[in-house]
Motif scaffolding. Structure first.
Motif, PDB file in Angstrom:
ATOM      1  N   THR A 121       7.508  -0.822   1.898  1.00  0.00           N
ATOM      2  CA  THR A 121       6.194  -0.198   1.936  1.00  0.00           C
ATOM      3  C   THR A 121       5.298  -1.105   2.762  1.00  0.00           C
ATOM      4  OG1 THR A 121       6.580   0.691  -0.280  1.00  0.00           O
ATOM      5  CG2 THR A 121       4.325   0.751   0.545  1.00  0.00           C
ATOM      6  N   ASP A 122       4.935  -0.651   3.954  1.00  0.00           N
ATOM      7  CA  ASP A 122       4.249  -1.479   4.939  1.00  0.00           C
ATOM      8  C   ASP A 122       2.791  -1.031   5.051  1.00  0.00           C
ATOM      9  OD1 ASP A 122       3.615  -3.199   6.962  1.00  0.00           O
ATOM     10  OD2 ASP A 122       5.197  -2.545   8.331  1.00  0.00           O
ATOM     11  N   TYR A 123       1.884  -1.905   4.588  1.00  0.00           N
ATOM     12  CA  TYR A 123       0.456  -1.601   4.583  1.00  0.00           C
ATOM     13  C   TYR A 123      -0.188  -2.028   5.901  1.00  0.00           C
ATOM     14  CZ  TYR A 123      -0.289  -0.391  -0.353  1.00  0.00           C
ATOM     15  OH  TYR A 123      -0.305   0.243  -1.577  1.00  0.00           O
ATOM     16  N   ALA A 124      -0.961  -1.126   6.490  1.00  0.00           N
ATOM     17  CA  ALA A 124      -1.848  -1.447   7.609  1.00  0.00           C
ATOM     18  C   ALA A 124      -3.270  -1.081   7.199  1.00  0.00           C
ATOM     19  CB  ALA A 124      -1.432  -0.689   8.865  1.00  0.00           C
ATOM     20  N   ALA A 125      -4.227  -1.313   8.072  1.00  0.00           N
ATOM     21  CA  ALA A 125      -5.636  -1.100   7.720  1.00  0.00           C
ATOM     22  C   ALA A 125      -5.924   0.340   7.343  1.00  0.00           C
ATOM     23  CB  ALA A 125      -6.535  -1.537   8.878  1.00  0.00           C
ATOM     24  N   ASP A 126      -5.278   1.315   8.002  1.00  0.00           N
ATOM     25  CA  ASP A 126      -5.593   2.724   7.747  1.00  0.00           C
ATOM     26  C   ASP A 126      -4.358   3.569   7.501  1.00  0.00           C
ATOM     27  OD1 ASP A 126      -4.525   2.577  10.247  1.00  0.00           O
ATOM     28  OD2 ASP A 126      -6.090   3.743  11.252  1.00  0.00           O
ATOM     29  N   ARG A 127      -3.191   2.938   7.272  1.00  0.00           N
ATOM     30  CA  ARG A 127      -1.947   3.698   7.152  1.00  0.00           C
ATOM     31  C   ARG A 127      -0.940   2.929   6.300  1.00  0.00           C
ATOM     32  NH1 ARG A 127       0.150   8.052   9.739  1.00  0.00           N
ATOM     33  NH2 ARG A 127       2.410   8.180  10.131  1.00  0.00           N
ATOM     34  N   ILE A 128      -0.114   3.665   5.577  1.00  0.00           N
ATOM     35  CA  ILE A 128       0.972   3.085   4.792  1.00  0.00           C
ATOM     36  C   ILE A 128       2.271   3.731   5.243  1.00  0.00           C
ATOM     37  CG2 ILE A 128       1.947   2.746   2.495  1.00  0.00           C
ATOM     38  CD1 ILE A 128      -0.874   2.923   1.355  1.00  0.00           C
ATOM     39  N   GLU A 129       3.209   2.904   5.692  1.00  0.00           N
ATOM     40  CA  GLU A 129       4.494   3.396   6.169  1.00  0.00           C
ATOM     41  C   GLU A 129       5.582   3.121   5.129  1.00  0.00           C
ATOM     42  OE1 GLU A 129       5.447   4.995   8.856  1.00  0.00           O
ATOM     43  OE2 GLU A 129       3.649   4.942  10.121  1.00  0.00           O
ATOM     44  N   ARG A 132       0.623 -14.196  -0.283  1.00  0.00           N
ATOM     45  CA  ARG A 132       0.158 -13.763   1.032  1.00  0.00           C
ATOM     46  C   ARG A 132      -0.476 -12.388   0.918  1.00  0.00           C
ATOM     47  NH1 ARG A 132       1.689 -10.982   5.786  1.00  0.00           N
ATOM     48  NH2 ARG A 132       3.614 -10.162   4.865  1.00  0.00           N
ATOM     49  N   LEU A 133      -1.687 -12.250   1.434  1.00  0.00           N
ATOM     50  CA  LEU A 133      -2.397 -10.977   1.383  1.00  0.00           C
ATOM     51  C   LEU A 133      -2.030 -10.118   2.587  1.00  0.00           C
ATOM     52  CD1 LEU A 133      -5.936 -12.309   0.343  1.00  0.00           C
ATOM     53  CD2 LEU A 133      -4.064 -11.565  -1.148  1.00  0.00           C
ATOM     54  N   TYR A 134      -2.325  -8.843   2.476  1.00  0.00           N
ATOM     55  CA  TYR A 134      -2.131  -7.963   3.625  1.00  0.00           C
ATOM     56  C   TYR A 134      -3.043  -8.392   4.773  1.00  0.00           C
ATOM     57  CZ  TYR A 134       0.276  -4.874   0.337  1.00  0.00           C
ATOM     58  OH  TYR A 134       1.138  -4.355  -0.592  1.00  0.00           O
ATOM     59  N   GLY A 135      -2.643  -8.066   5.994  1.00  0.00           N
ATOM     60  CA  GLY A 135      -3.374  -8.524   7.168  1.00  0.00           C
ATOM     61  C   GLY A 135      -4.807  -8.042   7.242  1.00  0.00           C
ATOM     62  N   PHE A 136      -5.128  -6.906   6.647  1.00  0.00           N
ATOM     63  CA  PHE A 136      -6.489  -6.373   6.713  1.00  0.00           C
ATOM     64  C   PHE A 136      -7.391  -6.932   5.609  1.00  0.00           C
ATOM     65  CE2 PHE A 136      -3.768  -3.479   4.335  1.00  0.00           C
ATOM     66  CZ  PHE A 136      -4.449  -3.322   3.147  1.00  0.00           C
ATOM     67  N   MET A 137      -6.827  -7.793   4.711  1.00  0.00           N
ATOM     68  CA  MET A 137      -7.621  -8.405   3.656  1.00  0.00           C
ATOM     69  C   MET A 137      -8.157  -9.755   4.129  1.00  0.00           C
ATOM     70  SD  MET A 137      -5.129  -7.524   0.409  1.00  0.00           S
ATOM     71  CE  MET A 137      -6.261  -8.195  -0.835  1.00  0.00           C
ATOM     72  N   GLU A 138      -9.244 -10.194   3.545  1.00  0.00           N
ATOM     73  CA  GLU A 138      -9.868 -11.454   3.929  1.00  0.00           C
ATOM     74  C   GLU A 138      -9.183 -12.633   3.246  1.00  0.00           C
ATOM     75  OE1 GLU A 138     -13.987 -11.230   3.000  1.00  0.00           O
ATOM     76  OE2 GLU A 138     -14.418  -9.610   4.431  1.00  0.00           O
ATOM     77  N   GLY A 139      -9.064 -13.746   3.954  1.00  0.00           N
ATOM     78  CA  GLY A 139      -8.605 -14.987   3.345  1.00  0.00           C
ATOM     79  C   GLY A 139      -7.191 -15.380   3.647  1.00  0.00           C
ATOM     80  N   GLY A 140      -6.307 -14.445   3.943  1.00  0.00           N
ATOM     81  CA  GLY A 140      -4.925 -14.796   4.242  1.00  0.00           C
ATOM     82  C   GLY A 140      -4.069 -14.969   3.009  1.00  0.00           C
ATOM     83  N   TYR A 141      -4.547 -15.796   2.044  1.00  0.00           N
ATOM     84  CA  TYR A 141      -3.823 -16.041   0.801  1.00  0.00           C
ATOM     85  C   TYR A 141      -4.789 -15.954  -0.373  1.00  0.00           C
ATOM     86  CZ  TYR A 141       0.425 -17.512   3.209  1.00  0.00           C
ATOM     87  OH  TYR A 141       1.557 -17.537   3.977  1.00  0.00           O
ATOM     88  N   ASP A 199      -9.319   1.083  -0.504  1.00  0.00           N
ATOM     89  CA  ASP A 199      -8.017   0.661  -1.035  1.00  0.00           C
ATOM     90  C   ASP A 199      -8.209  -0.015  -2.386  1.00  0.00           C
ATOM     91  OD1 ASP A 199      -5.464  -0.418  -1.516  1.00  0.00           O
ATOM     92  OD2 ASP A 199      -5.069  -0.545   0.631  1.00  0.00           O
ATOM     93  N   ALA A 200      -7.688   0.617  -3.444  1.00  0.00           N
ATOM     94  CA  ALA A 200      -7.759   0.046  -4.792  1.00  0.00           C
ATOM     95  C   ALA A 200      -6.421  -0.515  -5.246  1.00  0.00           C
ATOM     96  CB  ALA A 200      -8.240   1.121  -5.777  1.00  0.00           C
ATOM     97  N   SER A 201      -5.471  -0.670  -4.309  1.00  0.00           N
ATOM     98  CA  SER A 201      -4.116  -1.084  -4.686  1.00  0.00           C
ATOM     99  C   SER A 201      -3.800  -2.537  -4.369  1.00  0.00           C
ATOM    100  CB  SER A 201      -3.099  -0.189  -3.971  1.00  0.00           C
ATOM    101  OG  SER A 201      -3.109  -0.430  -2.574  1.00  0.00           O
ATOM    102  N   CYS A 202      -4.728  -3.262  -3.756  1.00  0.00           N
ATOM    103  CA  CYS A 202      -4.448  -4.642  -3.323  1.00  0.00           C
ATOM    104  C   CYS A 202      -4.796  -5.623  -4.441  1.00  0.00           C
ATOM    105  CB  CYS A 202      -5.222  -4.957  -2.048  1.00  0.00           C
ATOM    106  SG  CYS A 202      -4.840  -3.847  -0.679  1.00  0.00           S
ATOM    107  N   ILE A 203      -3.995  -5.608  -5.500  1.00  0.00           N
ATOM    108  CA  ILE A 203      -4.304  -6.378  -6.710  1.00  0.00           C
ATOM    109  C   ILE A 203      -3.370  -7.580  -6.812  1.00  0.00           C
ATOM    110  CG2 ILE A 203      -4.562  -6.286  -9.207  1.00  0.00           C
ATOM    111  CD1 ILE A 203      -6.501  -4.516  -7.589  1.00  0.00           C
TER     112      ILE A 203
END
Length: 661
Positions: free
Chosen positions: A489-497, A579-588, A636-640
Motif C-alpha cells: 500500500t503506497d501512499y502519496a500526497a493525493d493518491r494511494i496505490e 519513518r513517516l510518509y513523504g508528504f508528512m512533516e518531520g521525516g521521522y 488524511d486521518a490514517s497516518c497514525i
C-alpha cells in the motif's frame, strides 16, 4: 505441537492451555499456579510462546483483546486511523494481518473481520492468550506468516456460576461483561458457559480541538454460548454460537452542513463444532473434527465514499493422531476452507469517483502431516508438510515447516523454527484507514492476491538462580521474514496505490526479555525489541517500511501483599521513531514514553480496581492532516504513529461467585 491435539482431557500429565480439548484438571491447576505471573515465556512449548495469563488480563482495564496487548513484550498495538477506532497489532514488525488469529485453534478474524475483530473479544471472556512467534504447526492452515495468537475462553467446566466485570472510564466509556459456567446433571457429562458483553460511549470527546471526535460514538452487543459434552471413555463434543452487533459513528463533531462523517455497522454470526473420538482404551490414537462457520457483514460510510461487504466463511479440519509411542508421534489430516466475499466500493473524492462491485470465492483444500521425534524431555523435533489447492489461478502450493527444541542443560532452552506462510490479501480491510482519506485509489483495491513469505528464527532462554529459580529468566530471539510476493500500500500526497510486488522485502526482529522475582511477590519484567523492516516501493527502491517503529522497550513492575489482598502494577514503555510518509512533516516520528498504573484490592469474591492509562499525557499532534478541509485530496486521518487520547482514568469491579460444594 502434537500436544495441541490431546484428547485425554482428564488424565494428561502435561499442561497445555492451547490444546484442542484443554479443559482438564491439570490445565486448571496450571492456571492457578501461574496466576500471579501475568506475562511469561512458556517453558514447555516447542515454539517460543508468550503467555498472557488470567492475571495478566487483569493488569489493565483490558476491555477488549487489543487492550490486552498494551504490556505485551511481543505485540505492539495502535490505531488504524483517527476516525473509526479500529485497532491494529504488529508482530515481528509486520501488520497483524500476517498473524494468524485462533479461537481455541479455530482460525478467526479473517478478511472483512480483521479491522475491528480485536475489539470484539472482551478481555474478561478469556482465560489466557498465547503468542507464538515464527512458523507454527501446519495443522491450523498455511495462513500464519509471523506467528499465531491463540485465545482460550472461560470454560464450561469452571465452577463459577456467575462472574461480573464492570468498568467505567473518565472519557465516559462504559464496559460490562458477564459470564456463567454451569454443570448440568449429576453425571457431569454436560456443561455450558454463557458470555455477555455490552459497551459504549456516552459523550463526544474532542480534546485536541481539531473538529473531529477522538473516539467514535460506539455501541456494541456481544453474546456467546459454548457447550461441552464429555464422556468418561474420552469422547468429547464441543459446540457453540456467537452473535455480534457493533455500530460506530465518527468524524466531525456536530451535525452541520459540510460535516465529514463516518458510520460503520458490523454484524456477525458464528457457530462451531468440535468432536473428538478415542480409537483405543488409553486414548493414544484418536480422530477429531473441527468445524466453523461465520457470516460477517460490514456497512461503512466514509465522507462521500462507501465500502460495504459480506463474507461467508466455512472451515473444517479432520485429523488422525497417533501417540502410542513415547518417541514417535504423528498427525495426519484433511482440511477445507472457503471464503465468499461480496464487496462494493464507491470511492467519491475530489479527484473523481470510482465504483466497483465484485464477488470473490477463495477456496483452500489441504492435506497435511506432522511428525514429532521426542527421544527424551530435552529434545523434540517437529516436521510438518501441507499441500493446498487454492484455485485455477494460484493452483497447488506446498508449505513445509520445522521446529526444534533442545535443552543442553536444565536451565537452558534453545528453540529454532522455519517455514512458509500463504494468505489472501484484502487490500481495503487490510488498510481500512485508507478509507478515512481524501485520496483516490489506484491499482486493484478489491483484488485478492495470494501473498507468499518465508520466516526463520530462533531463541535462547536461560532460567536464572533468582528467587525460586523457575520464574526468573533471560531470553533472546531473532526472526527474519522474507516475502516472495506481497501486496504493498503506497501512499502519496493525493493518491494511494495498491499493487503486487515480487521485489525484495524483508523484516529482521531482535528481542530480549528479562523477568525476575528478586523477592517474594515482587516481579520485574523488562523487554527491548529492535525492528529492521524494508520493502521495495515503485520509484523508491528498497526503503524502510513507513509507520513501523524501529524499537520499543517495556518495563513492568508488580507487587502484591500477603494473600494478594492488594496488587500494585506499573508499566512504562519507550517507543522508538518510525519513518513517516513523504508528504508528512518531520521525516521521522519522535521517541515518546507511555505510563500505565493500576491498584487492585481483593476481597472474598470481589475485586475493586483503579487505574490510569497514558499517564504522561503524550498524544500525536495534529493526527489528521488537513482536518480543517476534509473534502480536499490532502485530507488524511490514517497516518497514525502514536496515541490519540491523553490521560484516561478508569475504575471497575469484578464479582466472582464460586460454586458451593
Amino acid at each position: 505441537m502434537l500436544a495441541a491435539l490431546s484428547f485425554n482431557a482428564l488424565s494428561a500429565q502435561v499442561p497445555d492451555t492451547t490444546g484442542l480439548y484443554s479443559e482438564r484438571k491439570d490445565t486448571l491447576q496450571a492456571v492457578s499456579v501461574s496466576a500471579g505471573q501475568g506475562n511469561y515465556v512458556s517453558r514447555l512449548k516447542d515454539m517460543k510462546t508468550e503467555v498472557i495469563s488470567a492475571a495478566g488480563l487483569c493488569k489493565m482495564a483490558c476491555c477488549n483483546l487489543a487492550e490486552s496487548f498494551e504490556n505485551s513484550s511481543s505485540v505492539t498495538v495502535g490505531y488504524s486511523d483517527a476516525v473509526t477506532g479500529a485497532r491494529q497489532i504488529r508482530l515481528l514488525g509486520l501488520s497483524g494481518t500476517y498473524t494468524q488469529m485462533l479461537d481455541e485453534n479455530r482460525p478467526v478474524m479473517r478478511g472483512l473481520a480483521s479491522p475491528f475483530g480485536l475489539s470484539y473479544i472482551p478481555g474478561q471472556w478469556l482465560n489466557s492468550i498465547q503468542i507464538a512467534k515464527g512458523a507454527p504447526s501446519v495443522i491450523n492452515g498455511a495462513e500464519s506468516i509471523t506467528g499465531q495468537i491463540n485465545m482460550e475462553h472461560r470454560k464450561p467446566t469452571d465452577e463459577i456460576p456467575l462472574f461480573v466485570n464492570a468498568a467505567f472510564m473518565s472519557d465516559l466509556k462504559a464496559d460490562l461483561n458477564l459470564a456463567s459456567s454451569l454443570q448440568i446433571g449429576d453425571d457431569g457429562k454436560w456443561s455450558t458457559v454463557l458470555l455477555g458483553h455490552v459497551s459504549g460511549n456516552f459523550k463526544d470527546m474532542d480534546m485536541n480541538r481539531d473538529g473531529f471526535l477522538d473516539d467514535p460514538r460506539q455501541f456494541q452487543l456481544n453474546f456467546a454460548n459454548r457447550w461441552l459434552y464429555y464422556n468418561p471413555d474420552g469422547a468429547q463434543v464441543r459446540f457453540g454460537v456467537k452473535l455480534l452487533r457493533d455500530s460506530r459513528q465518527g468524524g466531525n463533531a456536530g451535525n452541520y452542513d459540510g460535516a465529514w462523517k463516518s458510520s460503520v455497522l458490523n454484524q456477525n454470526v458464528n457457530a462451531y463444532l468440535k468432536v473428538g473420538i478415542p480409537l483405543n482404551a488409553d486414548n493414544t490414537r484418536n480422530i477429531a473434527l473441527v468445524s466453523d462457520f461465520s457470516a460477517y457483514s460490514m456497512q461503512g460510510g466514509f465522507g462521500r465514499s462507501r465500502y460495504d461487504g459480506t463474507q461467508l466463511s466455512g472451515f473444517a479440519n479432520l485429523l488422525y493422531q497417533d501417540q502410542s509411542n513415547d518417541i514417535h508421534h504423528f498427525t495426519l489430516g484433511l482440511s477445507a476452507e472457503c471464503d465468499r466475499l461480496d464487496e462494493t466500493l464507491d470511492r467519491s473524492v475530489l479527484s473523481g469517483r470510482t465504483q466497483d462491485t465484485r464477488r470473490s470465492v477463495l477456496p483452500d483444500f489441504g492435506l497435511f502431516g506432522e511428525y514429532t521425534f521426542k527421544p527424551d524431555e530435552n529434545l523434540s523435533v517437529i516436521a510438518g508438510l501441507r499441500g493446498d489447492w487454492y484455485n485455477a489461478r494460484d493452483k497447488f502450493r506446498l508449505t513445509p515447516r520445522v521446529t526444534l527444541k533442545y535443552s543442553p542443560a536444565e536451565q537452558i532452552v534453545l528453540r529454532a523454527n522455519a517455514g512458509r506462510g500463504l494468505r489472501y490479501s484484502c487490500p481495503v480491510t487490510d488498510n481500512i484507514g485508507a478509507m478515512s482519506t481524501g485520496k483516490s485509489f489506484g491499482g486493484d483495491p478489491l483484488g485478492h492476491t495470494l501473498e507468499d513469505a518465508w520466516i526463520a528464527g530462533g531463541s535462547a532462554t536461560w532460567y536464572l538462580p533468582i528467587g525460586d529459580g523457575k520464574s526468573s529468566y533471560l531470553s533472546l530471539d531473532y526472526f527474519r521474514t522474507r516475502f516472495n510476493c506481497q501486496v504493498l500500500t503506497d501512499y502519496a500526497a493525493d493518491r494511494i496505490e495498491f499493487y503486487e510486488s515480487r521485489d525484495r522485502a524483508y523484516t529482521n526482529t531482535f528481542q530480549a526479555d528479562f523477568t525476575a522475582e528478586p523477592v517474594k511477590r515482587l516481579t520485574l519484567t523488562a523487554t527491548f525489541r529492535y525492528t529492521d523492516a524494508k520493502a521495495t516501493y515503485a520509484g523508491q527502491g528498497l526503503v524502510e517500511r513507513p509507520m513501523t517503529s524501529r524499537y520499543k522497550g517495556v518495563l513492568n513492575v508488580q507487587y502484591s501483599t500477603n494473600l494478594n489482598k492488594w496488587i500494585f502494577d506499573f508499566t512504562a514503555s519507550v517507543n522508538g521513531p518510525c519513518r513517516l510518509y513523504g508528504f508528512m512533516e518531520g521525516g521521522y516520528s519522535p521517541v515518546y514514553p507511555l505510563l500505565y498504573a493500576q491498584v487492585t484490592h481483593r476481597m472474598k469474591g470481589l475485586d475493586i480496581y483503579l487505574g490510569g492509562e497514558n499517564l504522561t499525557n503524550f498524544t500525536q499532534k495534529n493526527p489528521i492532516i488537513d482536518a480543517g478541509d476534509p473534502w480536499s485530496d490532502r485530507f488524511d486521518a490514517s497516518c497514525i504513529w502514536g496515541p490519540l487520547t491523553g490521560i484516561r482514568i478508569y475504575a471497575g469491579i469484578r464479582i466472582t461467585m464460586w460454586k458451593k460444594i
